[in-house]
Design a protein around this motif. Structure first.
Motif, PDB file in Angstrom:
ATOM      1  N   PRO A  54      44.435  66.587  30.547  1.00  0.00           N
ATOM      2  CA  PRO A  54      43.516  67.478  29.804  1.00  0.00           C
ATOM      3  C   PRO A  54      42.692  68.369  30.731  1.00  0.00           C
ATOM      4  O   PRO A  54      42.500  69.555  30.457  1.00  0.00           O
ATOM      5  CB  PRO A  54      42.636  66.501  29.024  1.00  0.00           C
ATOM      6  CG  PRO A  54      43.448  65.267  28.900  1.00  0.00           C
ATOM      7  CD  PRO A  54      44.214  65.181  30.190  1.00  0.00           C
ATOM      8  N   GLY A  55      42.199  67.782  31.838  1.00  0.00           N
ATOM      9  CA  GLY A  55      41.392  68.571  32.762  1.00  0.00           C
ATOM     10  C   GLY A  55      42.170  69.700  33.396  1.00  0.00           C
ATOM     11  O   GLY A  55      41.697  70.835  33.494  1.00  0.00           O
ATOM     12  N   PHE A  56      43.402  69.401  33.822  1.00  0.00           N
ATOM     13  CA  PHE A  56      44.222  70.411  34.478  1.00  0.00           C
ATOM     14  C   PHE A  56      44.573  71.540  33.523  1.00  0.00           C
ATOM     15  O   PHE A  56      44.404  72.724  33.841  1.00  0.00           O
ATOM     16  CB  PHE A  56      45.498  69.769  35.030  1.00  0.00           C
ATOM     17  CG  PHE A  56      46.464  70.762  35.604  1.00  0.00           C
ATOM     18  CD1 PHE A  56      46.253  71.333  36.842  1.00  0.00           C
ATOM     19  CD2 PHE A  56      47.605  71.134  34.887  1.00  0.00           C
ATOM     20  CE1 PHE A  56      47.155  72.257  37.367  1.00  0.00           C
ATOM     21  CE2 PHE A  56      48.509  72.049  35.405  1.00  0.00           C
ATOM     22  CZ  PHE A  56      48.277  72.617  36.654  1.00  0.00           C
ATOM     23  N   TRP A  57      45.071  71.206  32.307  1.00  0.00           N
ATOM     24  CA  TRP A  57      45.526  72.250  31.402  1.00  0.00           C
ATOM     25  C   TRP A  57      44.372  73.008  30.766  1.00  0.00           C
ATOM     26  O   TRP A  57      44.513  74.186  30.413  1.00  0.00           O
ATOM     27  CB  TRP A  57      46.474  71.670  30.356  1.00  0.00           C
ATOM     28  CG  TRP A  57      47.782  71.320  30.985  1.00  0.00           C
ATOM     29  CD1 TRP A  57      48.245  70.075  31.302  1.00  0.00           C
ATOM     30  CD2 TRP A  57      48.768  72.249  31.456  1.00  0.00           C
ATOM     31  NE1 TRP A  57      49.476  70.166  31.931  1.00  0.00           N
ATOM     32  CE2 TRP A  57      49.812  71.487  32.040  1.00  0.00           C
ATOM     33  CE3 TRP A  57      48.863  73.636  31.456  1.00  0.00           C
ATOM     34  CZ2 TRP A  57      50.942  72.079  32.596  1.00  0.00           C
ATOM     35  CZ3 TRP A  57      49.997  74.226  32.006  1.00  0.00           C
ATOM     36  CH2 TRP A  57      51.015  73.448  32.571  1.00  0.00           C
ATOM     37  N   SER A  58      43.211  72.371  30.674  1.00  0.00           N
ATOM     38  CA  SER A  58      42.027  73.107  30.241  1.00  0.00           C
ATOM     39  C   SER A  58      41.641  74.151  31.282  1.00  0.00           C
ATOM     40  O   SER A  58      41.256  75.283  30.950  1.00  0.00           O
ATOM     41  CB  SER A  58      40.863  72.127  30.020  1.00  0.00           C
ATOM     42  OG  SER A  58      39.675  72.828  29.698  1.00  0.00           O
ATOM     43  N   ALA A  59      41.780  73.792  32.554  1.00  0.00           N
ATOM     44  CA  ALA A  59      41.487  74.737  33.631  1.00  0.00           C
ATOM     45  C   ALA A  59      42.493  75.878  33.651  1.00  0.00           C
ATOM     46  O   ALA A  59      42.126  77.046  33.848  1.00  0.00           O
ATOM     47  CB  ALA A  59      41.485  74.004  34.973  1.00  0.00           C
ATOM     48  N   ILE A  60      43.773  75.553  33.459  1.00  0.00           N
ATOM     49  CA  ILE A  60      44.796  76.597  33.386  1.00  0.00           C
ATOM     50  C   ILE A  60      44.472  77.566  32.255  1.00  0.00           C
ATOM     51  O   ILE A  60      44.557  78.798  32.405  1.00  0.00           O
ATOM     52  CB  ILE A  60      46.195  75.982  33.174  1.00  0.00           C
ATOM     53  CG1 ILE A  60      46.695  75.296  34.443  1.00  0.00           C
ATOM     54  CG2 ILE A  60      47.196  77.035  32.702  1.00  0.00           C
ATOM     55  CD1 ILE A  60      47.104  76.249  35.544  1.00  0.00           C
ATOM     56  N   TRP A  61      44.120  77.032  31.089  1.00  0.00           N
ATOM     57  CA  TRP A  61      43.787  77.854  29.919  1.00  0.00           C
ATOM     58  C   TRP A  61      42.669  78.829  30.254  1.00  0.00           C
ATOM     59  O   TRP A  61      42.750  80.022  29.957  1.00  0.00           O
ATOM     60  CB  TRP A  61      43.389  76.927  28.771  1.00  0.00           C
ATOM     61  CG  TRP A  61      43.099  77.605  27.471  1.00  0.00           C
ATOM     62  CD1 TRP A  61      41.967  78.327  27.151  1.00  0.00           C
ATOM     63  CD2 TRP A  61      43.932  77.652  26.314  1.00  0.00           C
ATOM     64  NE1 TRP A  61      42.055  78.802  25.876  1.00  0.00           N
ATOM     65  CE2 TRP A  61      43.249  78.408  25.343  1.00  0.00           C
ATOM     66  CE3 TRP A  61      45.187  77.112  26.013  1.00  0.00           C
ATOM     67  CZ2 TRP A  61      43.774  78.639  24.074  1.00  0.00           C
ATOM     68  CZ3 TRP A  61      45.716  77.347  24.750  1.00  0.00           C
ATOM     69  CH2 TRP A  61      45.024  78.097  23.805  1.00  0.00           C
TER      70      TRP A  61
END
Length: 224
Positions: A54-61
């Motif tokens: 969740p942390g990684f893909w939230s950052a990508i978003w």
């Protein structure tokens, strides 16, 4: 089995390439905004990407400034595989992001037919063709979730057709025209397409291959 031998590294990016890479900018942004030490090595960034989904893909978003409607705060609602549910409370459009920020006069596609005739499309041309195809699909009753099958060669019109489907929320499935009828019917019959887009033939090895008969057979075996 043949014995595996160690091989020397074939290529490594220069310091200049690494400095200009988007992944380098992303790692620095993560460290600045999330306080995570991920700029030391690629391994550090990779480890975070797989240990905190969740942390990684939230950052990508956020870093990529994804345009969508809804609330992206819930990233991974269900991690069950198969069936994982990502960003369940948002909707976005792939075609919108492809065309976002493009200048109409800039180069979008450059292509060359087998005969040697090179040509190109600007982003304005690609957007125009995409809009025309999308309008035609809507007139045929294609809407969100409907399937569009394409029996088309590798050509700019195929790119526009794929983007047209994405723009209206339709599902795209394609097969190359060198495929035989049984293989194409096996694929497309499973998804029950509402529309079949097809070319009348293709060119390969200096020969022209007529596919009109194949198209008629495929159409006849796809009752949807």
């Amino acid at each position: 089995m043949a014995r595996m031998h160690a091989r020397s590294l074939l290529w490594s990016p220069s310091d200049e390439v690494i400095e200009r890479a988007t992944i380098t900018a992303f790692a620095r942004w993560v460290e600045a905004t999330r306080g995570l030490p991920v700029t030391g090595s690629y391994q550090d960034l990779w480890q975070w990407s797989v240990s905190d989904l969740p942390g990684f893909w939230s950052a990508i978003w956020e870093f990529c400034d994804v345009q969508a409607s809804g609330d992206p705060s819930v990233v991974l609602a269900d991690s069950t595989m198969p069936g994982a549910k990502w960003f369940p409370h948002v909707e976005l459009n792939y075609a919108e992001h492809v065309f976002r920020g493009r200048l109409a006069e800039d180069l979008a596609l450059q292509f060359c037919a087998e005969g040697g005739n090179a040509s190109s499309w600007s982003w304005g041309q690609l957007a125009d063709q995409t809009a025309r195809i999308a309008t035609g699909l809507r007139r045929l009753g294609v809407g969100r979730g409907d399937r569009v099958a394409a029996y088309l060669p590798n050509a700019p019109e195929t790119v526009a057709a794929c983007l047209a489907c994405a723009s209206i929320g339709a599902v795209w499935s394609s097969a190359a025209p060198e495929f035989g009828v049984p293989a194409v019917v096996d694929r497309f019959s499973q998804i029950k397409p509402q529309v079949l887009l097809a070319a009348n033939g293709y060119r390969y090895g200096g020969r022209e291959f007529d596919r009109r008969g194949h198209v008629e057979q495929i159409q006849g075996e796809l009752p949807s």
